[in-house]
Design an enzyme around this catalytic site. Structure first.
Site, short mmCIF file in Angstrom:
data_model
loop_
_atom_site.label_atom_id
_atom_site.label_comp_id
_atom_site.label_asym_id
_atom_site.label_seq_id
_atom_site.Cartn_x
_atom_site.Cartn_y
_atom_site.Cartn_z
N PRO A 148 11.00 89.63 -17.97
CA PRO A 148 12.07 89.36 -19.03
C PRO A 148 11.64 88.33 -19.91
CG PRO A 148 12.81 89.60 -16.76
CD PRO A 148 11.35 89.76 -16.61
N TYR A 149 10.68 87.52 -19.40
CA TYR A 149 10.02 86.70 -20.50
C TYR A 149 9.40 87.38 -21.64
CZ TYR A 149 6.61 83.44 -22.43
OH TYR A 149 5.85 82.77 -23.35
N GLY A 150 8.53 88.47 -21.39
CA GLY A 150 7.78 89.18 -22.27
C GLY A 150 8.66 89.90 -23.24
N SER A 152 11.75 89.24 -23.88
CA SER A 152 12.41 88.11 -24.92
C SER A 152 11.45 87.59 -26.21
CB SER A 152 12.78 86.72 -24.05
OG SER A 152 11.83 86.24 -23.65
#
Length: 214
Positions: A148-150, A152
């Site tokens: 999810p970080y990537g 975002s």
């Protein structure tokens, strides 16, 4: 010479170094962070030099919810480093904050930049947009984030580029995909910090912290 710039994430690892470098060049810097100077130990430590400069103005705001037009008005360039970091934590119950901070916050900042006629935008992205690779990554490689970080960070990149490509937009955008950045003020959960300061550095943590920049 840039007359006035905004640095988001100003109290962070890279952001605070950028603030110091800009001030050293005589640039007027508006520093935005969710951590308030005078109330947050990390902000006080990282911005210790900056707060003594008449060229530096700190603001404690949240990009995702607060009014931003007055903040960016008169700025020639925006360096956007504010983000919720970390690959593993993005899989936790706090994952929605990555969307709120990294995507919505970026979108709202872009809208404010467009309304106020900001010309340049530099956004801090991440190697996490690339995904797994069996060789050194290249800029032209397809993106394939696996967290999810990537996702975002890639969304923030694409938002910046979409706004810059509009025919009526005054904004230019550059996305910098940071890989392993390290040095003074880095986050304590980063691998290099853990190696240096948690028992694997031969001279010990206390001595290692006196060695200065690496």
């Amino acid at each position: 010479m840039m007359s006035r710039v905004l640095v988001t994430g100003a109290a962070g690892f890279i952001g605070s170094h950028l603030v110091d470098a800009l001030l050293g060049r005589g640039v007027r810097v508006v520093g935005l962070d969710r951590r308030r100077v005078g109330e947050h130990a990390l902000a006080d430590e990282n911005l210790a030099e900056a707060v003594g400069s008449p060229l530096f103005t700190p603001y404690c705001l949240d990009l995702a919810v607060d009014q931003l037009d007055d903040l960016v008005a008169g700025c020639d360039t925006v360096f956007h480093l504010a983000a919720r970091p970390g690959v593993r934590p993005s899989w936790s119950r706090e994952s929605l904050d990555y969307t709120q901070t990294n995507v919505l916050g970026t979108h709202r900042l872009l809208e404010a930049c467009t309304r106020q006629g900001v010309r340049r935008r530099v956004v801090a992205s991440s190697s996490s947009v690339s995904g797994p690779a069996d060789r050194p990554s290249r800029d032209e490689d397809p993106t394939c984030p696996v967290s999810p970080y990537g996702v975002s960070k890639l969304a923030a990149e694409q938002l910046c580029l979409a706004y810059a490509r509009r025919a009526d937009s005054p904004l230019s955008a550059v996305a910098l995909r940071y890989f392993t950045v390290y040095g003074p003020r880095q986050r304590p959960d980063m691998a290099i910090d853990r190696i240096l300061y948690r028992g694997m550095w031969p001279v010990g943590a206390a001595a290692a912290r006196t060695l200065g920049p690496w």
